[in-house]
Design an enzyme around this catalytic site. Structure first.
Site, PDB file in Angstrom:
ATOM      1  N   GLU A   1       0.819  -1.216   0.000  1.00 27.89           N
ATOM      2  CA  GLU A   1       0.000   0.000   0.000  1.00 27.89           C
ATOM      3  C   GLU A   1       0.857   1.271   0.000  1.00 27.89           C
ATOM      4  O   GLU A   1       0.751   2.134   0.879  1.00 27.89           O
ATOM      5  CB  GLU A   1      -0.965  -0.004   1.188  1.00 27.89           C
ATOM      6  CG  GLU A   1      -2.004  -1.101   1.097  1.00 27.89           C
ATOM      7  CD  GLU A   1      -3.076  -1.032   2.165  1.00 27.89           C
ATOM      8  OE1 GLU A   1      -4.190  -1.543   1.921  1.00 27.89           O
ATOM      9  OE2 GLU A   1      -2.814  -0.494   3.249  1.00 27.89           O
TER      10      GLU A   1
ATOM     11  N   GLU B   1      -5.678  -8.321  -0.009  1.00 26.59           N
ATOM     12  CA  GLU B   1      -6.475  -8.133   1.200  1.00 26.59           C
ATOM     13  C   GLU B   1      -7.940  -7.914   0.853  1.00 26.59           C
ATOM     14  O   GLU B   1      -8.275  -7.032   0.080  1.00 26.59           O
ATOM     15  CB  GLU B   1      -5.978  -6.926   2.009  1.00 26.59           C
ATOM     16  CG  GLU B   1      -4.555  -7.019   2.491  1.00 26.59           C
ATOM     17  CD  GLU B   1      -4.138  -5.786   3.282  1.00 26.59           C
ATOM     18  OE1 GLU B   1      -5.038  -5.075   3.805  1.00 26.59           O
ATOM     19  OE2 GLU B   1      -2.937  -5.512   3.369  1.00 26.59           O
TER      20      GLU B   1
END
Length: 472
Positions: free
Chosen positions: A214, A400
């Site tokens: 991320e 995720e």
């Protein structure tokens, strides 16, 4: 009992498992900092999160330090240590990451549970501070190297093909104290050395890697840190993207078959209304929050709208010709991402505020929300998958996806989590639909297979936690 999102096995019962490729990877995702524990064992040095206490659903967690005058200070997680500060542990505070769910000591039984679930992959990050506790100057910590070798070897033995992340917000504190962190270009060489060591040591065990988890998180979190300027945030992202590109090149030199992807926090948002101002603002939000980092890593150059963003932020970014060359030659082989929820964007001031993965935006009136206020949007998942693949045309990997909830343990030890089953079922159905749309995606891992520490809030808050934790 430590596995809460344990419903992937039900995919077969949903009648859709057989419609995915036999090579499609199913599993779960965790991270070193949120699951491992053992914060000061096995030669590991401290990382910033080791000095962080828990926050709440309405406040980010705090990192604690000692000021020059001896008093305490704190700043938001992912922030920057003030120049007059020194990281410190205070005996009256509780640091949830020190133990987390203790994967460091229980990895073998945890992997056995993963295998029992039928997983064919799992994702975790490596703790950089286990491999190079004090940078290249301090040398490789062989005990740390061997720890991960054992984990990966056992995962392979159990039939899993792990996809591993090199970095998840946890460079050794040594780098911040020595170089000032990622604003210093020396961090690029340090990271590439770390990546080379991992690619070399685990060649044959791991053939799919991701560089930075991320990486766009600074777009969301950085403005909450009073100790970091906009120039510094964009410089950090630049240095990390150059480091990622050089690492991709290094991996291909070590093993031409090795695949190295980037990983971006999924930003799925809609204009709240059909007002053209809302539509424009929403698209510019997507460009800034997602595409700025994804375009640079996947396409190999900063996007055309980067100039507008730098101007809006008052940022002056020095980009050398060598950096441009590295970015172009080290393009990501695949795009990893997270997806939990969606939000809305509007120019209108009377909209209801909503929550999501590290972001606050506007609540969508057509969607239900979780106990943490995150909008549950499985249809948006299909939309987002199509959006990413249409834009980048490289394989995708869902790192995720999952649901946090307050789970209740029944007298017989069971958890009747129909809400989580429905969440996962609906997202997997939309995953299947996206594949039918033509999206190329090779794996899906839920977050997270172990009851781990929240990155944003530091919580392990569930009514069942004290029953599950080995330490009570």
């Amino acid at each position: 009992m430590r596995l809460l999102e344990n419903n992937i096995l039900n995919i077969r019962k949903w009648g859709i498992y057989h419609e995915f490729s036999k090579k499609f990877l199913w599993g779960t995702s965790i991270s070193a900092e949120q699951a491992e524990g053992g914060w000061d064992e096995g030669g590991k040095s401290p990382v910033q999160i080791d000095y962080a206490t828990a926050g709440s659903t309405s406040s980010y967690r705090k990192v604690w330090y000692q000021k020059a005058d001896g008093s305490r200070g704190n700043f938001p997680v992912f922030g920057h240590l003030p120049k007059d500060g020194k990281y410190a542990i205070f005996d009256d505070l509780h640091y949830t990451n020190h133990v987390a769910c203790d994967f460091y000591h229980h990895w073998k039984e945890d992997l056995a549970l993963f295998a029992e679930m039928g997983f064919t992959t799992f994702n975790t990050s490596l703790a950089w501070s286990r491999i190079y506790p004090h940078g290249t100057e301090g040398g490789v910590n062989q005990e740390g190297v061997e720890f991960y070798r054992q984990v990966f070897t056992e995962a392979r033995r159990l039939g899993m093909d792990p996809v591993i992340t090199l970095y998840k917000y946890d460079e050794p504190v040594y780098f911040e104290e020595t170089y000032g962190g990622w604003t210093n270009r020396k961090m690029i060489d340090e990271f590439v050395a770390f990546a080379r060591t991992c690619f070399t040591e685990y060649k044959g065990l791991i053939n799919k890697w991701m560089t930075f988890n991320e990486l766009n998180i600074l777009m969301m979190m950085g403005q909450n840190d009073p100790n970091t300027t906009a120039d510094e945030r964009y410089l950090i992202m630049h240095n990390q993207m150059v480091a990622a590109a050089r690492s991709v090149k290094a991996a291909h030199e070590i093993d031409s078959e090795m695949k190295v992807g980037c990983m971006i926090a999924g930003i799925c948002a809609y204009p709240l209304t059909s007002d053209p101002e809302d539509v424009l603002k929403n698209y510019q939000y997507f460009q800034k929050m997602f595409c700025y980092c994804a375009d640079t890593q996947v396409r190999g150059a900063y996007p055309s709208f980067a100039e507008r963003i730098w101007k809006e932020e008052g940022v002056h970014l020095e980009i050398s010709e060598e950096d441009k060359k590295d970015l172009m030659e080290g393009k990501a082989d695949f795009l990893g991402f997270s997806y939990y929820s969606s939000n809305c964007i509007t120019t209108h001031e009377d909209a209801e505020v909503g929550k999501g993965n590290m972001v606050s935006a506007v609540r969508n009136p057509y969607l239900n929300v979780s106990a943490w206020g995150w909008a549950m949007d499985p249809t948006g998942y299909r939309y987002f998958l199509n959006t990413m693949y249409d834009r980048y045309q490289i394989p995708l990997f869902d790192v995720e996806n999952g649901l946090g909830e307050y789970d209740k343990v029944e007298a017989d030890g069971s958890i009747h989590d129909d809400y989580r089953i429905n969440y996962l079922r609906n997202h997997v159905r939309n995953l299947k639909a996206a594949i039918a749309d033509g999206v190329d995606i090779f794996g899906y891992t839920t977050w997270g297979g172990l009851d781990l520490v929240s990155a944003g809030t530091g919580q392990m808050e569930k009514p069942i936690w004290h029953d599950l934790c080995r330490y009570g």
